[in-house]
Design a protein around this motif. Structure first.
Motif, PDB file in Angstrom:
ATOM      1  N   TYR A  86     -10.878  -2.788   3.876  1.00  0.00           N
ATOM      2  CA  TYR A  86     -10.068  -3.566   4.822  1.00  0.00           C
ATOM      3  C   TYR A  86      -9.641  -2.808   6.072  1.00  0.00           C
ATOM      4  O   TYR A  86      -9.561  -3.402   7.159  1.00  0.00           O
ATOM      5  CB  TYR A  86      -8.871  -4.196   4.101  1.00  0.00           C
TER       6      TYR A  86
ATOM      7  N   LEU B 275      -8.547  -6.051  -3.770  1.00  0.00           N
ATOM      8  CA  LEU B 275      -8.726  -4.817  -4.537  1.00  0.00           C
ATOM      9  C   LEU B 275      -7.460  -3.962  -4.538  1.00  0.00           C
ATOM     10  O   LEU B 275      -7.149  -3.298  -5.537  1.00  0.00           O
ATOM     11  CB  LEU B 275      -9.902  -4.010  -3.980  1.00  0.00           C
ATOM     12  N   VAL B 276      -6.730  -3.963  -3.427  1.00  0.00           N
ATOM     13  CA  VAL B 276      -5.444  -3.248  -3.402  1.00  0.00           C
ATOM     14  C   VAL B 276      -4.511  -3.834  -4.461  1.00  0.00           C
ATOM     15  O   VAL B 276      -3.854  -3.107  -5.216  1.00  0.00           O
ATOM     16  CB  VAL B 276      -4.800  -3.323  -2.002  1.00  0.00           C
TER      17      VAL B 276
ATOM     18  N   THR C   9     -11.519  -9.233   0.604  1.00  0.00           N
ATOM     19  CA  THR C   9     -11.881  -8.582  -0.655  1.00  0.00           C
ATOM     20  C   THR C   9     -11.165  -7.247  -0.803  1.00  0.00           C
ATOM     21  O   THR C   9     -10.694  -6.892  -1.890  1.00  0.00           O
ATOM     22  CB  THR C   9     -13.402  -8.373  -0.724  1.00  0.00           C
ATOM     23  N   GLY C  10     -11.060  -6.498   0.288  1.00  0.00           N
ATOM     24  CA  GLY C  10     -10.354  -5.222   0.236  1.00  0.00           C
ATOM     25  C   GLY C  10      -8.894  -5.387  -0.137  1.00  0.00           C
ATOM     26  O   GLY C  10      -8.349  -4.616  -0.940  1.00  0.00           O
TER      27      GLY C  10
ATOM     28  N   GLY D  39     -10.284  -0.641  -1.870  1.00  0.00           N
ATOM     29  CA  GLY D  39      -9.718  -1.689  -1.031  1.00  0.00           C
ATOM     30  C   GLY D  39      -9.430  -1.197   0.370  1.00  0.00           C
ATOM     31  O   GLY D  39      -9.696  -1.899   1.357  1.00  0.00           O
TER      32      GLY D  39
ATOM     33  N   GLY E  21      -4.860 -11.155   0.590  1.00  0.00           N
ATOM     34  CA  GLY E  21      -6.318 -11.237   0.602  1.00  0.00           C
ATOM     35  C   GLY E  21      -6.803 -12.671   0.510  1.00  0.00           C
ATOM     36  O   GLY E  21      -7.758 -13.056   1.197  1.00  0.00           O
TER      37      GLY E  21
ATOM     38  N   TYR F  75       0.824  -1.217   0.000  1.00  0.00           N
ATOM     39  CA  TYR F  75       0.000   0.000   0.000  1.00  0.00           C
ATOM     40  C   TYR F  75       0.857   1.266   0.000  1.00  0.00           C
ATOM     41  O   TYR F  75       0.552   2.238  -0.704  1.00  0.00           O
ATOM     42  CB  TYR F  75      -0.913  -0.038   1.230  1.00  0.00           C
TER      43      TYR F  75
END
Length: 412
Positions: free
Chosen positions: A320, A289-290, A285-286, A316, A382, A231
């Motif tokens: 999360y 998405l990242v 899921t978050g 995401g 994830g 991130y």
């Protein structure tokens, strides 16, 4: 939508108001490198060393703030750390250069302790079932403040001086201490400190046993460690990547502003809409998405791919971050609420220290591998959370005589 926040206590809204004001004036982290290499006259290497040590202090504060809170009370620790950090920032411009190596890490350490203690206060104040909404309120206030802070800081730095940035940040932190003292009741602090002492205190073991009894929390912490490393690349290698492909600072500023806009627009509605959903699938899921956000960069370097990357990354993050914070709080036993929050808080900012050197080294050695690896790591994190979620769901669905367990109350 407001009906979904009816269970959030008034004290959380008051705490969020203080967090917002403090976030607005917390602009020194954006300009500290420019300050050190500009008015202070440090070389890039020395300035990098000072800020790097400061980052270590921030992570260390997040890891230890909850330990102090379980022992002495989260409100008391929040007040002490806010006061210490505010004073350190206020006098920062007056210090000779050698003392900056100690003052910045001290201020950052105090900031980390405040962050962990703040999360722990929310965790022990809000009943299970409303924590996602409560953490979303505080996160939204913080993001709103950080959205306003950098432009305001730029005006202060250019219109007055960089010194006033630190004075303003310090006074804002001291205001947060005063606001918390008046807004947050003290009755919960002594109860939590007494519970921790009865358990043997933060330093006598017991935490590892609690974590081993909650394997999903251990998997989640590992996944967040990996995800935060990925991130944080949006602040380090991503702007370098954009510049190398002809997109300057203005494009990067627009994309980062998009992150704040998406979060401010959608985080609170998402917390309400998903409050009844099982947390681990939402978190997993978050994280996926990242990973998908960085995958968007593989389609080419342009405005569309950069916007798609940031929108997916922001979605995401919405899924999360708040949910994971609340999940760890829900899983924590009462006597270790602060320590559980400290573990999560420390892991969730580990990318501040690990992200720049690891991402920078890989980008220098093999730039074409960075984004595929980031995508794979986040997707893998994830996937691990989703796997544990399915495993726990199957285990919960089996009769007690098949699992070898008997129904019992869940601590925390």
């Amino acid at each position: 939508m407001l009906q979904g926040f009816k269970d959030v206590p008034r004290v959380v809204w008051l705490l969020a108001a203080g967090v917002f004001v403090n976030a607005v004036v917390s602009f020194t982290f954006v300009f500290v490198f420019l300050y050190l290499t500009g008015p202070r006259g440090l070389g890039a290497d020395r300035a990098g060393l000072v800020t790097g040590i400061g980052g270590i202090g921030l992570v260390a504060g997040n890891f230890t703030g909850g330990w102090y809170g379980d022992r002495f009370g989260h409100r008391r620790v929040l007040l002490a750390a806010s006061t210490l950090g505010g004073l350190a920032l206020t006098v920062f411009p007056l210090l000779p250069a050698p003392l900056l190596y100690a003052a910045l890490p001290l201020a950052q350490y105090a900031s980390g302790v405040v962050r962990a203690a703040n999360s722990a206060l929310v965790a022990v104040t809000v009943p299970e079932g409303a924590r996602r909404q409560a953490f979303a309120v505080v996160r939204c206030a913080s993001n709103g403040g950080f959205t306003l802070g950098p432009p305001l800081g730029a005006l202060i730095a250019t219109g007055l001086s960089y010194d006033w940035l630190f004075v303003g940040d310090g006074l804002g932190t001291l205001f947060f201490a005063l606001w918390t003292a008046r807004a947050v009741p003290s009755r919960g602090a002594s109860r939590n400190a007494a519970a921790a002492a009865a358990d043997g205190g933060p330093g006598r073991g017991g935490l590892w046993a609690e974590l081993r009894a909650r394997p999903a929390v251990l998997v989640l912490l590992g996944a967040i460690l990996v995800a935060d490393l990925v991130y944080r690349q949006q602040y380090g290698t991503f702007p370098v990547f954009l510049a190398a492909h002809g997109h300057g600072t203005r494009a990067f500023g627009f994309v980062i502003a998009l992150n704040g806009a998406v979060i401010l627009l959608l985080e609170l509605p998402a917390a309400v809409a998903l409050r009844a959903r099982p947390p681990l699938p939402v978190i997993g899921t978050g994280l996926v998405l990242v990973g998908a956000g960085y995958t968007a960069l593989l389609a080419g370097v342009g405005t569309a791919s950069a916007v798609a990357m940031m929108v997916l990354l922001s979605l995401g993050e919405i899924l999360y971050k708040t949910t994971a914070t609340a999940y760890v709080a829900d899983q924590a036993p009462e006597h270790a609420a602060g320590r559980f929050q400290s573990l999560y808080a420390g892991v969730s900012v580990s990318g501040v220290v690990l992200g720049p050197p690891l991402g920078g080294a890989l980008y220098t050695a093999a730039p074409g591998l960075l984004w595929p690896l980031c995508s794979a790591l986040a997707a893998g994190a994830g996937g691990a959370v989703l796997y544990v979620s399915r495993r726990e769901a199957r285990h919960a669905a089996r009769p007690a005589h098949e699992t070898g367990s008997q129904p019992q109350a869940v601590a925390g």
